[in-house]
Design an enzyme around this catalytic site. Structure first.
Site, mmCIF file in Angstrom:
data_model
loop_
_atom_site.group_PDB
_atom_site.id
_atom_site.type_symbol
_atom_site.label_atom_id
_atom_site.label_comp_id
_atom_site.label_asym_id
_atom_site.label_seq_id
_atom_site.Cartn_x
_atom_site.Cartn_y
_atom_site.Cartn_z
ATOM 1 N N TRP A 17 16.149 34.755 3.672
ATOM 2 C CA TRP A 17 17.193 35.413 4.475
ATOM 3 C C TRP A 17 16.822 36.855 4.758
ATOM 4 C CZ3 TRP A 17 19.552 31.953 6.926
ATOM 5 C CH2 TRP A 17 19.986 30.774 6.342
ATOM 6 N N ASP A 59 23.531 42.229 2.471
ATOM 7 C CA ASP A 59 23.949 40.860 2.784
ATOM 8 C C ASP A 59 24.429 40.238 1.480
ATOM 9 O OD1 ASP A 59 24.188 38.164 3.332
ATOM 10 O OD2 ASP A 59 22.145 37.899 4.096
ATOM 11 N N LYS A 96 30.205 30.424 1.669
ATOM 12 C CA LYS A 96 29.735 30.198 0.309
ATOM 13 C C LYS A 96 30.840 30.516 -0.701
ATOM 14 C CE LYS A 96 25.436 30.201 2.280
ATOM 15 N NZ LYS A 96 24.671 31.013 3.220
HETATM 16 C C1 LIG Z 1 23.716 31.322 4.096
HETATM 17 C C2 LIG Z 1 23.131 32.680 4.152
HETATM 18 C C3 LIG Z 1 22.844 33.323 5.372
HETATM 19 C C4 LIG Z 1 23.028 32.645 6.712
HETATM 20 O O1 LIG Z 1 24.346 32.496 7.030
HETATM 21 P P1 LIG Z 1 24.832 31.916 8.439
HETATM 22 O O2 LIG Z 1 26.294 32.124 8.359
HETATM 23 O O3 LIG Z 1 24.413 30.476 8.490
HETATM 24 O O4 LIG Z 1 24.191 32.708 9.515
HETATM 25 C C5 LIG Z 1 22.381 34.614 5.327
HETATM 26 N N1 LIG Z 1 22.185 35.255 4.165
HETATM 27 C C6 LIG Z 1 22.418 34.669 2.984
HETATM 28 C C7 LIG Z 1 22.180 35.421 1.722
HETATM 29 C C8 LIG Z 1 22.897 33.361 2.941
HETATM 30 O O5 LIG Z 1 23.142 32.770 1.754
#
Ligand SMILES: *Cc1c(COP(=O)(O)O)cnc(C)c1O
Length: 361
Positions: A103, A173, A197
């Site tokens: 990511w 993030d 999540k």
């Molecule tokens: C799942 C995830 C993403 C991507 O998320 P989307 O909503 O599918 O764009 C980005 N960063 C992390 C740390 C993730 O776990």
């Protein structure tokens, strides 16, 4: 019958919240209409989004409304990868990226499209088994921000605390560990997380943005990609994903009923300790991440004899333990132990690991 859902995201939600949604779906909050039918400009929806925002601010410890803006956006964390450098980086003053997994690599790539990204450190050569130790990287003053991924969903590593970047703004993030435990969020200038999540269903992305950071943003962007347009519109420039925000609000209320982020932390630590203890017990299994970088949210592991993994996973499915396959780029097993995953799910998993070892060990 409910099964044990270890999916990485979209992921398990609290059963109480799903039942509440079932009760409220045709007529929400006594309005004579469904939340799915409300206008995003109605007073009913305003109450929903303001309550969700207030609960989020309280749980994150970022209540100061002048210092911090909260946005509910769409496009997932993946659109934030692009929107952040568009708003804050330039070629002369790029964003700096600490690369701890797939990511963060994707986030850097979006900045590179704008010729405004720089890698500060990478764990790629090691197979992303750890996050950096203090002193392995630094935040040069010519950076417009430093970007980190607090929890690496695919590789199962996590920053145990936020780094100190001096005067350089920190962007994080937190998609896969937001509200999993207390954290000093005041160290950050921008925090973002896709909801699917730890916060709710897919469809909404939460962004916390410091006002003094926003003052330095680039100008002349397309409206939907310009944070200041959303802030000026009081957070509702265009139609929200109203149901996703409503359900997220129910999850936030559930977190508060459980005792807030410290209760989440205690429950998450117990779940993770139980599973890591089993992984480390005999050497039949092997944790994928270095011990000091282990995630409490996504636990990655292999069988010492990798040829046994397919049988382990299919037996898990038979026992209603689902979503345990590692990400296609990592292999092995991954158990995602988000806030809403009940302790009993981990107990059932550990029992199957023991039974499997007794048969094959
Ligand atoms: C799942 C995830 C993403 C991507 O998320 P989307 O909503 O599918 O764009 C980005 N960063 C992390 C740390 C993730 O776990």
């Amino acid at each position: 019958m409910r099964i044990h859902n270890f999916n990485a995201g979209p992921a398990v939600l609290p059963l109480e919240v799903l039942q509440e949604a079932q009760r409220e779906i045709a007529e929400t909050a006594g309005s004579g209409m469904s939340i799915l039918e409300w206008s995003h400009r109605s007073k009913e929806y305003d109450a929903v989004r303001f309550a969700a925002e207030a609960d989020l601010r309280e749980l994150m410890g970022l209540q100061d409304k002048d210092a911090w803006k909260v946005l509910f956006l769409q496009g997932g964390a993946s659109l934030q990868f692009a929107q952040i450098p568009m708003n804050f980086a330039t070629t002369q003053k790029p964003g700096g990226y600490v690369i701890t997994g797939a990511w963060s690599e994707k986030a850097l790539k979006e900045a590179e499209v704008l010729k405004a990204g720089r890698s500060l450190w990478s764990a790629k050569a090691s197979g992303f088994v750890r996050v950096p130790r203090a002193g392995e990287w630094s935040a040069a003053p010519d950076l417009s921000y430093v970007h980190i991924t607090t929890n690496n969903t695919i590789y199962g590593t996590q920053w145990s605390s936020l780094p100190d970047c001096g005067a350089v703004p920190l962007v994080a993030d937190m998609s896969s560990d937001i509200l999993s435990g207390p954290r000093d969020h005041s160290k950050c200038s921008l925090i973002y997380a896709g909801a699917q999540k730890n916060l709710g269903p897919s469809g909404v992305t939460v962004v916390f943005l410091r006002s003094d950071f926003l003052e330095h943003a680039n100008k002349g962007l397309n409206a939907m990609l310009d944070y200041s347009v959303h802030v000026k519109a009081d957070g509702i420039y265009n139609t929200h994903p109203t149901f996703a925000v409503w359900l997220m609000g129910r999850v936030l209320a559930w977190i508060k009923r459980q005792g807030g982020v410290s209760a989440m932390q205690a429950a998450n630590a117990r779940k993770a300790a139980l599973l890591y203890a089993e992984i480390d017990r005999t050497g039949f299994w092997r944790g994928s991440a270095e011990a000091a970088s282990r995630s409490l949210m996504n636990i990655t592991f292999r069988a010492r004899d990798q040829a046994l993994e397919a049988a382990f996973l299919s037996g898990a499915n038979e026992r209603k333990l689902i979503g345990l396959e590692g990400h296609r780029s990592a292999g092995g097993m991954r158990a995602s132990l988000y806030n809403a995953l009940p302790h009993a799910a981990v107990e059932t998993l550990v029992a199957w690991m023991r039974e499997f070892e007794a048969r094959h060990g």
